[in-house]
Enzyme design. Sequence first.
Site, PDB file in Angstrom:
ATOM      1  N   LEU A   1      24.451  50.828  48.334  1.00 27.00           N
ATOM      2  CA  LEU A   1      24.590  52.109  49.021  1.00 27.00           C
ATOM      3  C   LEU A   1      25.902  52.795  48.716  1.00 27.00           C
ATOM      4  O   LEU A   1      25.975  54.026  48.714  1.00 27.00           O
ATOM      5  CB  LEU A   1      24.420  51.911  50.531  1.00 27.00           C
ATOM      6  CG  LEU A   1      23.061  51.359  50.961  1.00 27.00           C
ATOM      7  CD1 LEU A   1      22.950  51.347  52.476  1.00 27.00           C
ATOM      8  CD2 LEU A   1      21.905  52.154  50.343  1.00 27.00           C
ATOM      9  N   ASP A   2      26.968  52.028  48.459  1.00 22.42           N
ATOM     10  CA  ASP A   2      28.211  52.676  48.031  1.00 22.42           C
ATOM     11  C   ASP A   2      27.984  53.462  46.741  1.00 22.42           C
ATOM     12  O   ASP A   2      28.469  54.591  46.590  1.00 22.42           O
ATOM     13  CB  ASP A   2      29.299  51.631  47.809  1.00 22.42           C
ATOM     14  CG  ASP A   2      30.071  51.302  49.076  1.00 22.42           C
ATOM     15  OD1 ASP A   2      30.116  52.152  49.979  1.00 22.42           O
ATOM     16  OD2 ASP A   2      30.616  50.195  49.169  1.00 22.42           O
ATOM     17  N   VAL A   3      27.257  52.868  45.789  1.00 20.51           N
ATOM     18  CA  VAL A   3      27.003  53.554  44.525  1.00 20.51           C
ATOM     19  C   VAL A   3      26.048  54.724  44.735  1.00 20.51           C
ATOM     20  O   VAL A   3      26.320  55.856  44.299  1.00 20.51           O
ATOM     21  CB  VAL A   3      26.446  52.573  43.480  1.00 20.51           C
ATOM     22  CG1 VAL A   3      25.951  53.320  42.242  1.00 20.51           C
ATOM     23  CG2 VAL A   3      27.510  51.554  43.081  1.00 20.51           C
TER      24      VAL A   3
END
Length: 598
Positions: A457-459
């Site tokens: 989710l960070d990416v």
Amino acid sequence: MASPAVSQTVRPLDTLRLGILGPPQITSVVAQHLRLLGAQDDVAGQQDAPGAITLTGGGYESAQATVTWGGSGSGLVDEATVQAATGVMAVHGRRDGHPRGLAADYTATATGVLAVQGLLAGLIGQSRGTAAAHVSTGADRAGLLAVSQYLAAAGADEGEAAELGPGGPPFTSAEGVLFELETLDPGAWAAFWRALDAPADAMRAGWRPFQFRYATACAPFPQALHTVTRAHPLARIRQAAALSGAEVCVLHTLADRLAEADGAAPWSLRPYGADGPLPSSRVASGNPVPPTVGLPLAGLTVLEAGRRIQAPLAAHLLGLLGAEVVRIEPPGGDPLRGMPPACAGISARWLALNRGKKAVEIDIKAEADRRRLREMAAEADVFLHNWAPGKAAGLGLDSDDLARVNPALVYAYTGGWADRIADAPMGTDFMVQARTGVGEAVRPEGEAPVPSLMTLLDVLGGLHGAEAVLAGLLLRERTGRGVRVDSSLLGAADTLTAPALARAARGGNPRRPAGFRHPLPTADGWIAPTDDSALAAAAYDLRELSTPDALARLGSHGLTATAVTTDLSDLHHDPRFAGSISRDAHGAPAVSDPWSFA
């Protein structure tokens, strides 16, 4: 060309028409996002051939995007083969000790967002006098971008600072409830485990792998810690977290997420400021800045005050599109520059997201430096940050504050929850995965839900952040007004789980069938069949065959598969990605731009 004028435009693609063909795993994301941005359907359909997306109208020349799974002759023809080849299966599988596929269509989702970015950038380029009307991207590029930090670490001059080995959260309570634990503070970590009477040696040995799991995608801490949580009811575990300052989040199901879903878009755009022309130094319709390298954002300036992955990746993508990115770093510089492993003395992971950016040290706690930052924002096009909720307002650096010094500014916040979930836990990757059912979405039926230790989710949140900024810039071009744009890890989770939630909404099983995207072992590695070939391929015992012979065996029976990348350092020489990976000035592996413009 002059920026097309549209009176009372409230969405950047209002009055444009959308035509779309191609693989549904990719084009469904493209279509959804373009519609949310205002495009109206013209011609729609699906086909297995390379995707073709077209935007027409609004006074623009036709903008086109082509999406593919992989390069010609690469053998990458669907989500499974792309995950296998790009190293996604290897990184996601570190927690388990062997490669395994994500049951969600992660690279296809990322490709769809990249295609939308390319189309928006092309329209911005047209408005600013460039001729980037056609963009192409592929799931192979999206996969390499997703693993770029892990790839950089694998090619660094030194080894990892923490062990790579199986293991990690989630933990289990005495009732059998799965939960994630989160803290960024070693003191809180120690206090949590002391409150549960954990062995001191296990507590101490566990912190480093837990802390580095964001970087390594695994956390081989002592099994004693799992034993400790299984001995306590969830109420006691919650109490220990509350007393220590750590946080726990029970893993939610996809059904839970469907029941509370609010249908919100993955980002929001709010124009502000008075109508009127923008400063001629920044707007192509007035007196455009001549692009120096033919990229759509050349001549624009992005100020980025970002930590870790989400905001830095968003700014990195804007830099790849031609913008000058200036990082706002604390006195002494970003401490993550020294995070091992290093290339020529600089963190390889940090370089993967920040190479090519300029940096200015600003002490945001000092009024003089905040005044200096406001002066910089007055001359910028974008201000992007991922500070903790409320911090910008407390510093006098929120969108309303900076709009007063620059009414043309695109102000972007990439956060965790977008204020959409009450009593939400800390807005970090793994907590958002736990809260939104991603743990179920990435594991097939019959397996316990386990959020990936790959920073999914960070990416994807960084991709959404760049997409939102581009939408804001295009809206600015069409209206002459600055815009506040907000994106979040929650929005990224909703985009990723949308197909699973749609299956659930139709009354079906949101999870994929047992064994889905499990690669097959060979004598010297692993192979991954396509999703369509997987059931038939699983009937063959390939363990005594070399990987090339195993692929040939399946091919002779009309089944398609590809070799699974298990060592990311091998990607540099992999013929499936010829020309896609190079070395930067520090010697760190660098993934090429995810788009090609023509």
